[in-house]
Write a protein that holds these residues in place. Structure first.
Motif, PDB file in Angstrom:
ATOM      1  N   GLY A   2     -16.423  16.473  -3.704  1.00 51.33           N
ATOM      2  CA  GLY A   2     -15.189  17.138  -3.295  1.00 51.33           C
ATOM      3  C   GLY A   2     -14.243  17.361  -4.460  1.00 51.33           C
ATOM      4  O   GLY A   2     -14.458  16.878  -5.568  1.00 51.33           O
ATOM      5  N   THR A   3     -13.214  18.140  -4.185  1.00 52.49           N
ATOM      6  CA  THR A   3     -12.234  18.427  -5.228  1.00 52.49           C
ATOM      7  C   THR A   3     -11.159  17.344  -5.315  1.00 52.49           C
ATOM      8  O   THR A   3     -10.517  17.214  -6.336  1.00 52.49           O
ATOM      9  CB  THR A   3     -11.568  19.789  -4.971  1.00 52.49           C
ATOM     10  N   ARG A   4     -10.969  16.609  -4.231  1.00 54.56           N
ATOM     11  CA  ARG A   4      -9.979  15.525  -4.258  1.00 54.56           C
ATOM     12  C   ARG A   4     -10.626  14.249  -4.770  1.00 54.56           C
ATOM     13  O   ARG A   4     -11.809  13.997  -4.508  1.00 54.56           O
ATOM     14  CB  ARG A   4      -9.438  15.254  -2.851  1.00 54.56           C
ATOM     15  N   PRO A   5      -9.862  13.401  -5.437  1.00 54.39           N
ATOM     16  CA  PRO A   5     -10.434  12.109  -5.874  1.00 54.39           C
ATOM     17  C   PRO A   5     -10.695  11.215  -4.665  1.00 54.39           C
ATOM     18  O   PRO A   5     -10.047  11.349  -3.630  1.00 54.39           O
ATOM     19  CB  PRO A   5      -9.334  11.517  -6.755  1.00 54.39           C
ATOM     20  N   LEU A   6     -11.651  10.335  -4.811  1.00 52.70           N
ATOM     21  CA  LEU A   6     -11.888   9.333  -3.773  1.00 52.70           C
ATOM     22  C   LEU A   6     -10.747   8.326  -3.808  1.00 52.70           C
ATOM     23  O   LEU A   6     -10.309   7.899  -4.878  1.00 52.70           O
ATOM     24  CB  LEU A   6     -13.202   8.604  -4.023  1.00 52.70           C
ATOM     25  N   VAL A   7     -10.261   7.954  -2.634  1.00 50.93           N
ATOM     26  CA  VAL A   7      -9.162   6.997  -2.534  1.00 50.93           C
ATOM     27  C   VAL A   7      -9.667   5.747  -1.823  1.00 50.93           C
ATOM     28  O   VAL A   7     -10.222   5.823  -0.727  1.00 50.93           O
ATOM     29  CB  VAL A   7      -7.961   7.601  -1.778  1.00 50.93           C
ATOM     30  N   VAL A   8      -9.481   4.611  -2.470  1.00 52.74           N
ATOM     31  CA  VAL A   8      -9.891   3.319  -1.924  1.00 52.74           C
ATOM     32  C   VAL A   8      -8.643   2.615  -1.386  1.00 52.74           C
ATOM     33  O   VAL A   8      -7.635   2.503  -2.097  1.00 52.74           O
ATOM     34  CB  VAL A   8     -10.570   2.458  -3.012  1.00 52.74           C
ATOM     35  N   MET A   9      -8.722   2.189  -0.146  1.00 52.89           N
ATOM     36  CA  MET A   9      -7.577   1.523   0.475  1.00 52.89           C
ATOM     37  C   MET A   9      -7.544   0.050   0.064  1.00 52.89           C
ATOM     38  O   MET A   9      -8.582  -0.577  -0.138  1.00 52.89           O
ATOM     39  CB  MET A   9      -7.640   1.655   1.991  1.00 52.89           C
ATOM     40  N   PRO A  10      -6.344  -0.508  -0.045  1.00 51.50           N
ATOM     41  CA  PRO A  10      -6.221  -1.908  -0.476  1.00 51.50           C
ATOM     42  C   PRO A  10      -6.677  -2.878   0.608  1.00 51.50           C
ATOM     43  O   PRO A  10      -6.765  -2.526   1.789  1.00 51.50           O
ATOM     44  CB  PRO A  10      -4.722  -2.052  -0.739  1.00 51.50           C
ATOM     45  N   PRO A  58      -4.612  10.996   3.838  1.00 48.89           N
ATOM     46  CA  PRO A  58      -5.761  10.887   2.920  1.00 48.89           C
ATOM     47  C   PRO A  58      -5.568   9.845   1.817  1.00 48.89           C
ATOM     48  O   PRO A  58      -6.543   9.384   1.232  1.00 48.89           O
ATOM     49  CB  PRO A  58      -5.868  12.304   2.323  1.00 48.89           C
ATOM     50  N   VAL A  59      -4.319   9.452   1.551  1.00 50.83           N
ATOM     51  CA  VAL A  59      -4.079   8.492   0.470  1.00 50.83           C
ATOM     52  C   VAL A  59      -3.401   7.204   0.941  1.00 50.83           C
ATOM     53  O   VAL A  59      -2.982   6.392   0.121  1.00 50.83           O
ATOM     54  CB  VAL A  59      -3.242   9.125  -0.674  1.00 50.83           C
ATOM     55  N   SER A  60      -3.292   6.994   2.257  1.00 48.29           N
ATOM     56  CA  SER A  60      -2.635   5.771   2.719  1.00 48.29           C
ATOM     57  C   SER A  60      -3.308   5.224   3.973  1.00 48.29           C
ATOM     58  O   SER A  60      -3.931   5.957   4.739  1.00 48.29           O
ATOM     59  CB  SER A  60      -1.140   6.000   2.974  1.00 48.29           C
ATOM     60  N   ASP A  61      -3.153   3.926   4.149  1.00 47.94           N
ATOM     61  CA  ASP A  61      -3.768   3.184   5.245  1.00 47.94           C
ATOM     62  C   ASP A  61      -2.665   2.570   6.103  1.00 47.94           C
ATOM     63  O   ASP A  61      -1.555   2.319   5.624  1.00 47.94           O
ATOM     64  CB  ASP A  61      -4.640   2.072   4.638  1.00 47.94           C
ATOM     65  N   ARG A  62      -2.957   2.326   7.373  1.00 48.90           N
ATOM     66  CA  ARG A  62      -2.018   1.662   8.264  1.00 48.90           C
ATOM     67  C   ARG A  62      -2.768   0.562   9.032  1.00 48.90           C
ATOM     68  O   ARG A  62      -3.050   0.680  10.217  1.00 48.90           O
ATOM     69  CB  ARG A  62      -1.387   2.671   9.233  1.00 48.90           C
ATOM     70  N   PRO A  63      -3.101  -0.531   8.334  1.00 50.19           N
ATOM     71  CA  PRO A  63      -3.826  -1.620   9.001  1.00 50.19           C
ATOM     72  C   PRO A  63      -2.960  -2.325  10.036  1.00 50.19           C
ATOM     73  O   PRO A  63      -1.754  -2.463   9.862  1.00 50.19           O
ATOM     74  CB  PRO A  63      -4.173  -2.571   7.854  1.00 50.19           C
ATOM     75  N   ARG A  64      -3.598  -2.753  11.106  1.00 48.05           N
ATOM     76  CA  ARG A  64      -2.941  -3.592  12.112  1.00 48.05           C
ATOM     77  C   ARG A  64      -3.356  -5.031  11.832  1.00 48.05           C
ATOM     78  O   ARG A  64      -4.548  -5.329  11.711  1.00 48.05           O
ATOM     79  CB  ARG A  64      -3.355  -3.187  13.517  1.00 48.05           C
ATOM     80  N   LEU A  65      -2.368  -5.892  11.708  1.00 52.53           N
ATOM     81  CA  LEU A  65      -2.611  -7.284  11.355  1.00 52.53           C
ATOM     82  C   LEU A  65      -2.079  -8.209  12.436  1.00 52.53           C
ATOM     83  O   LEU A  65      -0.974  -8.010  12.952  1.00 52.53           O
ATOM     84  CB  LEU A  65      -1.912  -7.624  10.033  1.00 52.53           C
ATOM     85  N   ASP A  66      -2.871  -9.218  12.765  1.00 55.19           N
ATOM     86  CA  ASP A  66      -2.426 -10.317  13.616  1.00 55.19           C
ATOM     87  C   ASP A  66      -1.933 -11.419  12.694  1.00 55.19           C
ATOM     88  O   ASP A  66      -2.626 -11.781  11.734  1.00 55.19           O
ATOM     89  CB  ASP A  66      -3.594 -10.870  14.443  1.00 55.19           C
ATOM     90  N   ALA A 134      -6.517   5.930  -6.076  1.00 53.14           N
ATOM     91  CA  ALA A 134      -7.536   6.928  -6.419  1.00 53.14           C
ATOM     92  C   ALA A 134      -8.502   6.314  -7.423  1.00 53.14           C
ATOM     93  O   ALA A 134      -8.091   5.673  -8.391  1.00 53.14           O
ATOM     94  CB  ALA A 134      -6.881   8.170  -6.997  1.00 53.14           C
ATOM     95  N   LEU A 135      -9.801   6.480  -7.188  1.00 49.54           N
ATOM     96  CA  LEU A 135     -10.790   5.971  -8.137  1.00 49.54           C
ATOM     97  C   LEU A 135     -10.600   6.672  -9.469  1.00 49.54           C
ATOM     98  O   LEU A 135     -10.371   7.882  -9.521  1.00 49.54           O
ATOM     99  CB  LEU A 135     -12.205   6.201  -7.622  1.00 49.54           C
ATOM    100  N   GLY A 136     -10.654   5.894 -10.512  1.00 52.24           N
ATOM    101  CA  GLY A 136     -10.454   6.436 -11.840  1.00 52.24           C
ATOM    102  C   GLY A 136      -8.990   6.426 -12.253  1.00 52.24           C
ATOM    103  O   GLY A 136      -8.660   6.767 -13.373  1.00 52.24           O
TER     104      GLY A 136
END
Length: 137
Positions: A2-10, A58-66, A134-136
């Motif tokens: 793809g044209t966008r970089p791969l994004v890894v969530m924390p 595409p660049v952010s996560d919204r985890p649900r935490l107990d 973003a990777l890289g």
């Protein structure tokens, strides 16, 4: 490719447990903050688990935490949960290199004695919006 970089969530649990360890210690509660119940169990501790959530953008996560807070008494467990809840409200910013945008409570504190030991425990749930990397980058 793809044209966008791969994004890894924390790893949201690692970010939150690391933040809470220091924040609780700074407020006079140097209790263990863990992702699994310790063995042997200390009389007071906080456990943070990811129980779902979604990718927010595409660049952010919204985890649900107990978040579960054990204490030596019902009052102690309540007070630890109340402090932990307040501290999580203050988590937005950069935490261990991860940008945390906001936190939303999705389940307020509730009395939840430990089902294995009947030890005093309060629990609540939050969603935390955080930026991926973003990777890289």
């Amino acid at each position: 490719m793809g044209t966008r970089p791969l994004v890894v969530m924390p790893d949201a649990v690692a970010v939150v447990t690391g933040y809470l360890r220091g924040a609780l210690r700074a407020h006079g509660q140097p209790v263990p903050v863990v992702s699994r119940i310790p063995s042997p169990r200390p009389p007071a501790f906080v456990r943070v688990q990811r129980i779902g959530g979604t990718q927010q953008t595409p660049v952010s996560d919204r985890p649900r935490l107990d978040v579960h807070c054990w204490g030596e008494s019902e009052t102690a467990a309540h007070d630890l949960a109340a402090l932990t809840r307040a501290l999580l409200g203050d988590i937005p910013g950069v935490r261990d290199g991860v940008t945390v945008y906001r936190v939303s409570e999705v389940g307020g504190p509730m009395w939840l004695p430990d089902d294995q030991t009947s030890a005093p425990r309060f629990a609540f749930a939050v969603e935390i919006h955080m930026r991926g990397r973003a990777l890289g980058a």
